[in-house]
Design a protein around this motif. Structure first.
Motif, PDB file in Angstrom:
ATOM      1  N   LYS A  46       1.813   5.731   3.153  1.00 45.97           N
ATOM      2  CA  LYS A  46       1.932   4.329   3.598  1.00 45.97           C
ATOM      3  C   LYS A  46       1.699   4.226   5.104  1.00 45.97           C
ATOM      4  O   LYS A  46       2.184   5.086   5.861  1.00 45.97           O
ATOM      5  N   THR A  47       0.989   3.214   5.504  1.00 53.24           N
ATOM      6  CA  THR A  47       0.605   2.886   6.894  1.00 53.24           C
ATOM      7  C   THR A  47      -0.476   3.812   7.457  1.00 53.24           C
ATOM      8  O   THR A  47      -1.035   3.519   8.504  1.00 53.24           O
ATOM      9  N   PRO A  49      -4.258   5.807   7.253  1.00 55.50           N
ATOM     10  CA  PRO A  49      -5.562   5.425   6.678  1.00 55.50           C
ATOM     11  C   PRO A  49      -5.969   6.291   5.487  1.00 55.50           C
ATOM     12  O   PRO A  49      -5.480   7.411   5.316  1.00 55.50           O
ATOM     13  N   GLU A  66       2.486   5.451  -2.266  1.00 60.39           N
ATOM     14  CA  GLU A  66       2.378   4.239  -1.460  1.00 60.39           C
ATOM     15  C   GLU A  66       3.548   3.332  -1.827  1.00 60.39           C
ATOM     16  O   GLU A  66       4.110   3.436  -2.926  1.00 60.39           O
ATOM     17  N   ARG A  68       3.328  -0.245  -1.104  1.00 61.27           N
ATOM     18  CA  ARG A  68       2.869  -1.628  -1.240  1.00 61.27           C
ATOM     19  C   ARG A  68       1.632  -1.656  -2.126  1.00 61.27           C
ATOM     20  O   ARG A  68       0.678  -0.904  -1.888  1.00 61.27           O
ATOM     21  N   ASP A  70      -0.845  -3.777  -2.572  1.00 59.92           N
ATOM     22  CA  ASP A  70      -2.150  -4.147  -2.009  1.00 59.92           C
ATOM     23  C   ASP A  70      -2.717  -3.022  -1.144  1.00 59.92           C
ATOM     24  O   ASP A  70      -3.906  -2.720  -1.196  1.00 59.92           O
ATOM     25  N   GLU A  71      -1.835  -2.423  -0.346  1.00 53.18           N
ATOM     26  CA  GLU A  71      -2.282  -1.313   0.499  1.00 53.18           C
ATOM     27  C   GLU A  71      -2.739  -0.142  -0.375  1.00 53.18           C
ATOM     28  O   GLU A  71      -3.753   0.510  -0.087  1.00 53.18           O
ATOM     29  N   ALA A  74      -6.257  -0.904  -1.808  1.00 51.79           N
ATOM     30  CA  ALA A  74      -7.330  -0.759  -0.818  1.00 51.79           C
ATOM     31  C   ALA A  74      -7.600   0.716  -0.519  1.00 51.79           C
ATOM     32  O   ALA A  74      -8.754   1.149  -0.402  1.00 51.79           O
ATOM     33  N   LYS A  75      -6.521   1.498  -0.424  1.00 50.15           N
ATOM     34  CA  LYS A  75      -6.685   2.921  -0.101  1.00 50.15           C
ATOM     35  C   LYS A  75      -7.347   3.669  -1.250  1.00 50.15           C
ATOM     36  O   LYS A  75      -8.179   4.544  -1.042  1.00 50.15           O
ATOM     37  N   ARG A 237       5.290   7.020  11.926  1.00 47.61           N
ATOM     38  CA  ARG A 237       4.690   5.723  11.587  1.00 47.61           C
ATOM     39  C   ARG A 237       4.997   4.735  12.685  1.00 47.61           C
ATOM     40  O   ARG A 237       6.020   4.847  13.357  1.00 47.61           O
TER      41      ARG A 237
END
Ligand code: PLP
Length: 241
Positions: A46-47, A49, A66, A68, A70-71, A74-75, A237
């Protein structure tokens, strides 16, 4: 030239961090009289790339978490494009029912099932997606303050039964975060008791997801099968990450 360094520098840094974490896990297993292969290391990315996930994949890590939806989505897309496809994706965040569809489509293991409503939402979404989702009951180990997610230990048997009865969900075990300021040894000992009770009713539900960067040794000592490690592997982070 660039202050941020190159992709090679970052991969080297991650390799060093992974080696250090691996040494801690090996030592913790030895101290607990457990075999190293009883414990899986899950990288909490998380957070960070997608490029970091790709690096960790080339360094041999297969489990990514992860918090979240949505994150995570995308990842995953970025990893797919980069060719990092043989990863197991874990969801470890608080889950709203309106994100159950996305999580059921895209994630492999959900660690944070903490209420019956979520079991229903995940089951319907997994059925729609034609998938079977491994699920863990998240246990709140806080003694008096209701923490940030997790079912009270007294609620765990009913949740485990609901997951076990859901046709597209697989009850895989239990998960917990040691409460802030608590003694992790004491917290994970309580989790071990809850995990044993779940296994008595559901012998296949053997996963115990416990332990983060700061307390993985205590988790291994109390039977964790999955360590969720973020900062020790990836660095600090940004605040609120
Ligand atoms: C962020 C997070 C972790 C990893 O924590 P670190 O201290 O970075 O190792 C583990 N579990 C959950 C549920 C998290 O949200």
């Amino acid at each position: 030239m660039s202050a941020a360094g190159t992709a090679g520098d970052r991969r080297d840094e991650l390799a060093l961090r992974l080696r250090a974490v691996e040494a801690r896990v090996v030592a913790a297993c030895a101290a607990a009289g457990r075999a190293r292969d009883e414990v899986s290391l899950v990288a909490v990315t998380k957070t960070f790339p997608a490029a970091d996930v790709v690096h960790l994949g080339t360094l041999g890590l297969r489990d990514v978490a992860e918090n979240r939806a949505d994150e995570a989505y995308a990842k995953q897309e970025a990893c797919r494009i980069a060719g990092a496809v043989d990863l197991t994706w874990h969801f470890v965040g608080q889950l709203q029912t309106n994100k159950a569809g996305l999580v059921a489509q895209r994630m492999d293991v959900v660690h944070s099932v903490d209420r019956e409503k979520l079991v229903g939402a995940l089951e319907r979404a997994a059925e729609r997606a034609g998938r079977r989702l491994r699920c863990l009951v998240q246990v709140d180990l806080g003694l008096d303050d209701p923490g940030r997610g997790g079912a009270a230990p007294s609620e765990v048997p009913a949740l485990a039964a609901a997951l076990s009865a859901a046709g597209h969900l697989e009850l895989a075990g239990v998960m917990a975060v040691a409460p802030l300021g608590s003694d992790p040894d004491e917290a994970f000992a309580r989790l071990a008791t809850v995990a044993a009770a779940v296994r008595r009713d559901h012998p296949g539900a053997g996963l115990v997801s416990a332990g983060m960067s700061a307390d993985l040794e205590a988790a291994v000592a109390h039977g964790a099968t999955h360590l969720r490690v973020g900062r020790a592997l990836l660095g600090s982070r940004p605040p609120l990450g």
